[in-house]
Design a protein around this motif. Structure first.
Motif, mmCIF file in Angstrom:
data_model
loop_
_atom_site.group_PDB
_atom_site.id
_atom_site.type_symbol
_atom_site.label_atom_id
_atom_site.label_comp_id
_atom_site.label_asym_id
_atom_site.label_seq_id
_atom_site.Cartn_x
_atom_site.Cartn_y
_atom_site.Cartn_z
ATOM 1 N N UNK A 1 0.838 -1.189 0.000
ATOM 2 C CA UNK A 1 0.000 0.000 0.000
ATOM 3 C C UNK A 1 0.875 1.241 0.000
ATOM 4 N N UNK A 2 0.451 2.232 -0.773
ATOM 5 C CA UNK A 2 1.166 3.493 -0.959
ATOM 6 C C UNK A 2 0.355 4.566 -0.248
ATOM 7 N N UNK A 3 0.899 5.159 0.796
ATOM 8 C CA UNK A 3 0.086 5.930 1.732
ATOM 9 C C UNK A 3 0.370 7.428 1.636
ATOM 10 N N UNK A 4 -0.721 8.197 1.626
ATOM 11 C CA UNK A 4 -0.637 9.640 1.754
ATOM 12 C C UNK A 4 -1.452 10.095 2.946
ATOM 13 N N UNK B 1 -1.678 1.406 10.699
ATOM 14 C CA UNK B 1 -0.805 0.404 10.087
ATOM 15 C C UNK B 1 -1.174 -1.036 10.441
ATOM 16 N N UNK B 2 -1.587 -1.360 11.679
ATOM 17 C CA UNK B 2 -1.992 -2.742 11.955
ATOM 18 C C UNK B 2 -3.147 -3.213 11.076
ATOM 19 N N UNK B 3 -4.054 -2.301 10.721
ATOM 20 C CA UNK B 3 -5.154 -2.660 9.819
ATOM 21 C C UNK B 3 -4.601 -2.988 8.438
ATOM 22 N N UNK B 4 -3.743 -2.120 7.932
ATOM 23 C CA UNK B 4 -3.176 -2.320 6.598
ATOM 24 C C UNK B 4 -2.302 -3.566 6.546
ATOM 25 N N UNK B 5 -1.590 -3.838 7.628
ATOM 26 C CA UNK B 5 -0.698 -5.004 7.666
ATOM 27 C C UNK B 5 -1.467 -6.320 7.643
ATOM 28 N N UNK C 1 4.010 -1.380 3.699
ATOM 29 C CA UNK C 1 3.262 -0.136 3.866
ATOM 30 C C UNK C 1 4.256 0.994 3.656
ATOM 31 N N UNK C 2 4.105 1.738 2.563
ATOM 32 C CA UNK C 2 5.099 2.731 2.171
ATOM 33 C C UNK C 2 4.490 4.128 2.255
ATOM 34 N N UNK C 3 5.075 4.955 3.108
ATOM 35 C CA UNK C 3 4.582 6.327 3.274
ATOM 36 C C UNK C 3 5.184 7.221 2.201
ATOM 37 N N UNK C 4 4.317 8.000 1.510
ATOM 38 C CA UNK C 4 4.770 8.815 0.384
ATOM 39 C C UNK C 4 4.654 10.318 0.608
ATOM 40 N N UNK D 1 -0.667 11.794 -2.008
ATOM 41 C CA UNK D 1 0.631 11.312 -2.478
ATOM 42 C C UNK D 1 0.608 9.814 -2.779
ATOM 43 N N UNK D 2 -0.167 9.061 -2.017
ATOM 44 C CA UNK D 2 -0.295 7.636 -2.288
ATOM 45 C C UNK D 2 -0.950 7.392 -3.641
ATOM 46 N N UNK D 3 -2.023 8.136 -3.910
ATOM 47 C CA UNK D 3 -2.713 7.996 -5.193
ATOM 48 C C UNK D 3 -1.832 8.456 -6.352
#
Length: 273
Positions: free
Chosen positions: A136-139, A149-153, A159-162, A167-169
């Motif tokens: 997942x690309x996160x903004x 993050x526990x939900x996304x994991x 999980x990559x912060x942008x 910014x993720x989109x």
């Protein structure tokens, strides 16, 4: 039992996310306009709700997995949307692939009522969703990401912060513009190979060992051809907004219109025979 999570949109991707969340012992609520899809989520252990508004009253996190920008707007800031039922501190995760400005609009509306929004589009498609190995690309606010993050994991390996919201989109759009270009290039190479007399399967095996190798070619038979026009429309709108010329991708958009028909009707399969 962990925190409660709502999932809006129980398509193929959303259903797999529901499954992984339940496996990680989250309390999951689900909503979809399709009764059969909702029944599939119920069969996995999710609790159905009628509207996103009702969902927001029961959850700390809401994951949006609908198809289009207009649907994201409807389920978040519409009359029966999430923001109509949320409490301060609720976190909305926009996993749909949409225009960055759509996420920014939702975030601005959420900010007025102390609701946080992260854009969290994913890559690696349905196969990654099934295996729990999406990226997942996160903004958004990095402190909010720490909470989410526990939900996304539950369904992502990375999980990559942008950067800020959108910014993720934007990153997903850059990925998409390259992906669809690779689809066109790979298709043309394999079709040419077949016409010249080398089996496409053999050519693909060899090209994967050459400098031109790419992940799109590696995953050749797994591509979902539903969204190239939407993805490329967003790319071209972003390029226009930034006043950056991307003539190649204007051509890719045109090529994918015809190519999608050919590949959907069997040419994609015959090229791998």
């Amino acid at each position: 039992m962990r925190e409660s999570v709502g999932v809006i949109g129980i398509g193929a991707m959303g259903l797999e996310m529901v499954r992984h969340l339940i496996d990680r012992e989250f309390k999951v609520y689900a909503t979809d306009i399709d009764a059969e899809r909702l029944a599939s989520a119920r069969a996995l252990g999710a609790t159905p709700v009628k509207t996103p508004k009702e969902m927001a009253q029961k959850t700390l996190f809401s994951l949006v997995m609908v198809a289009t920008d207009s649907q994201v707007v409807e389920v978040t800031i519409g009359p029966e949307g999430l923001l109509a039922g949320t409490k301060p501190g609720h976190i909305v995760l926009i996993g749909s692939t949409v225009h960055p400005r759509t996420c920014q609009t939702v975030a601005e509306r959420g900010r007025d009522i102390s609701v946080e929004v992260l854009d969290t589009p994913v890559v690696f498609g349905l196969e990654g969703a099934r295996n729990g190995k999406l990226t997942t690309l996160v903004g958004g606010n990095p402190k909010v990401l720490e909470q989410a993050e526990p939900v996304l994991r539950a369904f992502c390996r990375e999980v990559i912060y942008m950067g800020p919201v959108g910014a993720g989109q934007f990153t997903k759009s850059c990925n998409n513009m390259l992906h669809w270009s690779f689809v066109v290039a790979n298709y043309e190479a394999l079709r040419l190979s077949r016409e010249w007399g080398i089996e496409p399967r053999r050519m693909r095996e060899v090209l994967l060992q050459c400098p031109a190798s790419n992940q799109t070619l590696e995953r050749w038979m797994t591509h979902n051809l539903t969204w190239p026009q939407k993805d490329l429309r967003i790319v071209l709108e972003l390029a226009d907004e930034c006043q950056v010329a991307v003539p190649l991708h204007g051509l890719v958009q045109q090529l994918m219109r015809d190519l999608t028909k050919d590949m959907t009707h069997g040419l994609m399969n015959t090229l791998d025979e």
